[in-house]
Design an enzyme around this catalytic site. Structure first.
Site, PDB file in Angstrom:
ATOM      1  N   LYS A  40       0.759  -1.169   0.082  1.00 58.40           N
ATOM      2  CA  LYS A  40       0.115   0.066   0.006  1.00 58.40           C
ATOM      3  C   LYS A  40       0.727   1.185  -0.142  1.00 58.40           C
ATOM      4  CE  LYS A  40      -2.474  -0.839   3.761  1.00 58.40           C
ATOM      5  NZ  LYS A  40      -1.559  -2.379   4.013  1.00 58.40           N
ATOM      6  N   ARG A  62      -9.590   0.414   9.234  1.00 65.18           N
ATOM      7  CA  ARG A  62      -8.868  -0.779   9.540  1.00 65.18           C
ATOM      8  C   ARG A  62      -9.861  -1.721  10.481  1.00 65.18           C
ATOM      9  NH1 ARG A  62      -3.186   0.091   8.771  1.00 65.18           N
ATOM     10  NH2 ARG A  62      -2.008  -1.930   9.118  1.00 65.18           N
ATOM     11  N   ARG A  87      11.167  -6.503   4.182  1.00 67.67           N
ATOM     12  CA  ARG A  87      10.928  -4.846   4.292  1.00 67.67           C
ATOM     13  C   ARG A  87      11.873  -4.603   5.626  1.00 67.67           C
ATOM     14  NH1 ARG A  87       5.311  -2.263   4.858  1.00 67.67           N
ATOM     15  NH2 ARG A  87       5.025  -3.454   6.652  1.00 67.67           N
ATOM     16  N   ARG A 106      11.684  -1.622  10.866  1.00 68.70           N
ATOM     17  CA  ARG A 106      10.651  -1.180  11.702  1.00 68.70           C
ATOM     18  C   ARG A 106      10.777  -2.464  12.828  1.00 68.70           C
ATOM     19  NH1 ARG A 106       5.642  -0.132   8.091  1.00 68.70           N
ATOM     20  NH2 ARG A 106       4.535  -1.520   9.601  1.00 68.70           N
ATOM     21  N   ARG A 129      -0.286  -9.486  13.476  1.00 67.26           N
ATOM     22  CA  ARG A 129      -0.799  -8.381  12.315  1.00 67.26           C
ATOM     23  C   ARG A 129      -1.498  -9.012  11.352  1.00 67.26           C
ATOM     24  NH1 ARG A 129       4.624  -5.860  10.907  1.00 67.26           N
ATOM     25  NH2 ARG A 129       3.427  -4.533   9.497  1.00 67.26           N
TER      26      ARG A 129
HETATM   27  P1  ADP Z   1       1.345  -2.311   7.488  1.00 66.24           P
HETATM   28  O1  ADP Z   1       0.310  -2.082   6.385  1.00 66.24           O
HETATM   29  O2  ADP Z   1       2.328  -2.884   7.128  1.00 66.24           O
HETATM   30  O3  ADP Z   1       0.450  -3.139   8.832  1.00 66.24           O
HETATM   31  P2  ADP Z   1       1.005   0.308   8.664  1.00 66.24           P
HETATM   32  O4  ADP Z   1       2.223   1.186   8.674  1.00 66.24           O
HETATM   33  O5  ADP Z   1      -0.065   0.846   7.723  1.00 66.24           O
HETATM   34  O6  ADP Z   1       1.890  -1.034   8.270  1.00 66.24           O
HETATM   35  O7  ADP Z   1       0.761   0.101  10.337  1.00 66.24           O
HETATM   36  C1  ADP Z   1       1.610   0.020  11.194  1.00 66.24           C
HETATM   37  C2  ADP Z   1       0.481  -0.033  12.413  1.00 66.24           C
HETATM   38  O8  ADP Z   1       0.144   0.835  12.796  1.00 66.24           O
HETATM   39  C3  ADP Z   1      -0.462  -1.332  12.314  1.00 66.24           C
HETATM   40  O9  ADP Z   1       0.100  -2.938  12.801  1.00 66.24           O
HETATM   41  C4  ADP Z   1      -1.284  -0.877  13.588  1.00 66.24           C
HETATM   42  O10 ADP Z   1      -0.681  -1.191  15.017  1.00 66.24           O
HETATM   43  C5  ADP Z   1      -1.238   0.670  13.677  1.00 66.24           C
HETATM   44  N1  ADP Z   1      -2.254   1.181  12.710  1.00 66.24           N
HETATM   45  C6  ADP Z   1      -1.956   1.812  11.451  1.00 66.24           C
HETATM   46  N2  ADP Z   1      -3.316   2.296  11.030  1.00 66.24           N
HETATM   47  C7  ADP Z   1      -4.188   1.968  11.964  1.00 66.24           C
HETATM   48  C8  ADP Z   1      -5.584   2.175  12.028  1.00 66.24           C
HETATM   49  N3  ADP Z   1      -6.409   2.548  11.097  1.00 66.24           N
HETATM   50  N4  ADP Z   1      -6.361   1.657  13.010  1.00 66.24           N
HETATM   51  C9  ADP Z   1      -5.508   1.107  14.186  1.00 66.24           C
HETATM   52  N5  ADP Z   1      -4.272   0.763  14.127  1.00 66.24           N
HETATM   53  C10 ADP Z   1      -3.457   1.304  12.979  1.00 66.24           C
END
Ligand code: ADP
Length: 188
Positions: A14, A89, A128, A134, A146
């Protein structure tokens, strides 16, 4: 004003696609993951709580996320459109977003869903981890958590947006260029 959602499991690509899309279409990219990581960097109280939750592989509270999105929308009145990456999410987040947008006379334009299977998610995130440093990418247990969180809380949104006729799925297994071409053809 356009509101596009980039949807898909962690590691689907994404963030990579979002960067290409905003360049081509002039949208404002809102990555909730990036915003949360900035909060961690600032060392605020919120940042400390957020760090703990992210490193466990769980989701941040809906109210927190909804407040973040509301302020991003309000603080960018001049943009032509938004590309949300990583939001919503959960069903509660999707409902809140619909309400927020309808109050402004807007709605979600399209949901662009990049799909890959669980094995590939694992492989991509591990790769990654070697590049981006990260902490939530480094531990296989956290990666699995996750993936599980995605299936339980986020995947039900597929049905939610299908019902609204807004769901567009793209095969995320191809190269960056192939996936970008597929998304671009949906956006015209
Ligand atoms: P990825 O798509 O690899 O999981 P992101 O950078 O989008 O990585 O998200 C990293 C973390 O941030 C998620 O695992 C979650 O803990 C938190 N997070 C991101 N967006 C949301 C959201 N909309 N609601 C709740 N937690 C979120």
């Amino acid at each position: 004003m356009k509101f596009y959602l980039l949807f898909g499991p962690p590691g689907a690509g994404k963030g990579t696609q979002a960067k290409l899309l905003v360049e081509k279409y002039g949208l404002r990219h809102i990555s909730t993951g990036d915003l949360l990581r900035k909060e961690i960097e600032k060392g605020t109280e919120l940042g400390k709580t957020v760090q703990e939750i992210i490193n466990r592989g769980d989701l941040i509270a809906d109210d927190t996320m909804i407040a973040i999105i509301r302020s991003e929308i309000e603080n960018n009145p001049q943009v032509e459109g938004f590309l949300f990456d990583g939001f919503p999410r959960t069903e509660a987040q999707a409902l809140a977003l619909d309400k927020m947008l309808s109050e402004r006379g807007n709605e979600v334009s399209d949901v662009l869903s990049i799909m890959i299977d669980d094995d590939k998610i694992f492989e991509r995130i591990k790769h990654r981890a070697e590049i981006e440093n990260r902490k939530d990418d480094a531990d296989p247990k956290v990666i699995n958590q996750r993936i599980e969180t995605y299936h339980k809380k986020t995947e039900p949104l597929v049905g939610y947006y299908k019902k609204q006729g807004k769901y567009r799925e793209i095969d995320g297994a191809g190269t960056i260029e192939e996936v970008f071409a597929a998304i671009s053809s949906l956006l015209r």
